[in-house]
Scaffold this active site. Structure first.
Site, PDB file in Angstrom:
ATOM      1  N   HIS A 176       0.838  -1.214   0.000  1.00 24.43           N
ATOM      2  CA  HIS A 176       0.000   0.000   0.000  1.00 24.43           C
ATOM      3  C   HIS A 176       0.872   1.264   0.000  1.00 24.43           C
ATOM      4  CE1 HIS A 176      -4.362  -0.198   0.061  1.00 24.43           C
ATOM      5  NE2 HIS A 176      -4.396   1.028   0.531  1.00 24.43           N
ATOM      6  N   ASP A 180      -3.662   6.733  -1.824  1.00 17.69           N
ATOM      7  CA  ASP A 180      -4.898   6.286  -2.481  1.00 17.69           C
ATOM      8  C   ASP A 180      -4.509   5.782  -3.866  1.00 17.69           C
ATOM      9  OD1 ASP A 180      -7.601   5.840  -2.877  1.00 17.69           O
ATOM     10  OD2 ASP A 180      -8.019   7.884  -3.552  1.00 17.69           O
ATOM     11  N   GLY A 183      -5.180   0.163  -5.437  1.00 15.94           N
ATOM     12  CA  GLY A 183      -5.854  -0.919  -6.149  1.00 15.94           C
ATOM     13  C   GLY A 183      -5.778  -0.726  -7.651  1.00 15.94           C
ATOM     14  N   ARG A 184      -6.090   0.497  -8.101  1.00 15.07           N
ATOM     15  CA  ARG A 184      -6.082   0.752  -9.546  1.00 15.07           C
ATOM     16  C   ARG A 184      -4.677   0.602 -10.124  1.00 15.07           C
ATOM     17  NH1 ARG A 184      -9.156   6.243  -9.035  1.00 15.07           N
ATOM     18  NH2 ARG A 184      -8.427   5.885  -6.914  1.00 15.07           N
ATOM     19  N   TYR A 212     -12.776 -10.474  -3.947  1.00 10.57           N
ATOM     20  CA  TYR A 212     -11.416  -9.992  -4.238  1.00 10.57           C
ATOM     21  C   TYR A 212     -10.843  -9.266  -3.014  1.00 10.57           C
ATOM     22  CZ  TYR A 212      -8.382  -6.234  -6.154  1.00 10.57           C
ATOM     23  OH  TYR A 212      -7.394  -5.318  -6.369  1.00 10.57           O
TER      24      TYR A 212
HETATM   25  N1  LIG Z   1      -7.251  -5.256   3.685  1.00 13.38           N
HETATM   26  C1  LIG Z   1      -7.712  -4.909   2.488  1.00 13.38           C
HETATM   27  N2  LIG Z   1      -9.010  -5.040   2.211  1.00 13.38           N
HETATM   28  C2  LIG Z   1      -9.479  -4.714   0.996  1.00 13.38           C
HETATM   29  N3  LIG Z   1      -8.694  -4.221   0.006  1.00 13.38           N
HETATM   30  C3  LIG Z   1      -7.399  -4.075   0.237  1.00 13.38           C
HETATM   31  C4  LIG Z   1      -6.856  -4.402   1.477  1.00 13.38           C
HETATM   32  N4  LIG Z   1      -5.544  -4.166   1.432  1.00 13.38           N
HETATM   33  C5  LIG Z   1      -5.277  -3.704   0.211  1.00 13.38           C
HETATM   34  N5  LIG Z   1      -6.393  -3.656  -0.531  1.00 13.38           N
HETATM   35  C6  LIG Z   1      -6.379  -3.202  -1.912  1.00 13.38           C
HETATM   36  O1  LIG Z   1      -6.423  -1.806  -1.857  1.00 13.38           O
HETATM   37  C7  LIG Z   1      -7.420  -1.322  -2.731  1.00 13.38           C
HETATM   38  C8  LIG Z   1      -8.021  -0.068  -2.133  1.00 13.38           C
HETATM   39  O2  LIG Z   1      -6.965   0.855  -1.908  1.00 13.38           O
HETATM   40  P1  LIG Z   1      -6.960   2.310  -2.498  1.00 13.38           P
HETATM   41  O3  LIG Z   1      -8.182   3.059  -2.057  1.00 13.38           O
HETATM   42  O4  LIG Z   1      -5.650   2.916  -2.246  1.00 13.38           O
HETATM   43  O5  LIG Z   1      -7.054   1.995  -4.044  1.00 13.38           O
HETATM   44  P2  LIG Z   1      -8.053   2.647  -5.093  1.00 13.38           P
HETATM   45  O6  LIG Z   1      -7.553   2.287  -6.445  1.00 13.38           O
HETATM   46  O7  LIG Z   1      -8.280   4.086  -4.790  1.00 13.38           O
HETATM   47  O8  LIG Z   1      -9.378   1.921  -4.753  1.00 13.38           O
HETATM   48  P3  LIG Z   1      -9.910   0.537  -5.237  1.00 13.38           P
HETATM   49  O9  LIG Z   1      -8.829  -0.431  -5.271  1.00 13.38           O
HETATM   50  O10 LIG Z   1     -10.997   0.234  -4.260  1.00 13.38           O
HETATM   51  O11 LIG Z   1     -10.335   0.733  -6.623  1.00 13.38           O
HETATM   52  C9  LIG Z   1      -8.366  -2.476  -2.925  1.00 13.38           C
HETATM   53  O12 LIG Z   1      -8.989  -2.499  -4.182  1.00 13.38           O
HETATM   54  C10 LIG Z   1      -7.457  -3.667  -2.834  1.00 13.38           C
HETATM   55  O13 LIG Z   1      -6.845  -3.908  -4.083  1.00 13.38           O
HETATM   56 MG   LIG Z   2      -9.338   4.664  -3.001  1.00 12.73          MG
END
Ligand SMILES: Nc1ncnc2c1ncn2[C@@H]1O[C@H](COP(=O)(O)OP(=O)(O)OP(=O)(O)O)[C@@H](O)[C@H]1O
Ligand SMILES: [Mg+2]
Length: 276
Positions: A176, A180, A183-184, A212
């Site tokens: 991580h 933000d 995930g993308r 997922y």
């Molecule tokens: N404990 C967790 N539970 C759910 N998702 C997690 C977890 N740890 C990491 N993730 C990942 O992190 C993503 C969310 O993080 P972040 O908000 O930074 O990404 P995003 O691209 O803005 O959002 P998203 O991935 O929801 O599209 C999730 O989609 C998943 O891939």
């Molecule tokens: Mg996000």
């Protein structure tokens, strides 16, 4: 040696349509997982017509356009044999379209504040899980980039490609590294070795969203102290990780189907030329 890309045998007309279909699906699913309200039809309309969908948030439109630009960056990375942190930052800037400048929300840089997620523990309580500390990110991401670069130009078989994709994806979202957009970025960059090996990208379907995220969380539950992670070699390779790999294999079906349809169209085209 990089293999011929998955669209390499297609005529320009069919190739253009296939790449647009894949871009629409990839963009729609990945932004929808993140909460974007636009449908696949809306996404295709915005990207193909350059028009807006009445009543839908501006932000959702910007996310879709940003993601489509990020896909262009991914295809450009297919030609490289080394990927660097600046390439990840370019992707991050593309997917994070918020114009607001906030020093705690850097676009195109690693996070500078700790970040957390919540989960429900085995005893049914809601708890916090802290991701690796900001100071550990440069080292962890250096290791992660070495993993990625080792997988490039690797002449991977399809089962190797899924495994590489799944591991890169799972480990990136577990580190991580961004405030933000993790995930993308993961759903994009983990596909570079897959594309280089001559396969279409693996795209996590929107319907799979809950399972997922659950699998990622279940894997993290097996890491003794995630916030103190300093070395990727200490990460467990266990049943939870294997489960994620298996699910990634199943996520591959939709783009493989789009490719097969395009190949069928190509055969019609060639047969028409021969008989015509
Ligand atoms: N404990 C967790 N539970 C759910 N998702 C997690 C977890 N740890 C990491 N993730 C990942 O992190 C993503 C969310 O993080 P972040 O908000 O930074 O990404 P995003 O691209 O803005 O959002 P998203 O991935 O929801 O599209 C999730 O989609 C998943 O891939
Ligand atoms: Mg996000």
């Amino acid at each position: 040696m990089t293999r011929k890309p998955f669209y390499g045998d297609l005529d320009t007309s069919i190739r253009t349509l296939l790449l647009a279909q894949i871009r629409n699906l990839w963009t729609h699913t990945s932004t929808a997982i993140e909460g974007n309200s636009l449908t696949l039809g809306d996404t295709a309309f915005i990207l193909e017509e350059g028009l807006t969908v009445a009543g839908k948030p501006l932000r959702d439109h910007q996310e879709v356009i940003g993601h489509a630009k990020a896909i262009e960056i991914i295809y450009a990375l297919m030609a490289k044999d080394q990927i660097q942190d600046k390439d990840l930052f370019a992707l991050h800037r593309a997917v994070l379209t918020d114009a607001v400048v906030d020093i705690f929300k850097p676009a195109g840089a690693w996070k500078n504040e700790p970040n957390f997620t919540t989960y429900i523990s085995e005893d049914g309580r809601q708890r916090y899980r802290e991701f690796p500390a900001p100071r550990s990110i440069p080292i962890l991401m250096g290791q992660w980039l070495r993993m990625l670069n080792a997988a490039l130009q690797g002449d991977l078989t399809d089962s190797e490609a899924v495994q590489v994709y799944a591991d890169l994806h799972l480990i990136l979202v577990t580190i991580h590294p961004f405030f933000d957009g993790n995930g993308r970025v993961a759903r994009l960059i983990a596909n570079v070795p897959v594309l280089q090996a001559g396969f279409p990208p693996i795209v996590v379907p929107t319907e799979a969203r809950q399972g997922y995220k659950r699998m990622i969380s279940d894997y993290q539950a097996t890491i003794p102290d995630l916030s103190e992670l300093k070395d990727l070699n200490t990460l467990p390779d266990n049943a939870e990780r294997q489960h994620f790999r298996e699910m990634c294999q199943s996520y591959w079906e939709p783009t493989q189907t789009l490719l097969r349809q395009a190949q069928t169209m190509q055969q019609h085209l060639v047969a028409g030329r021969v008989s015509g």
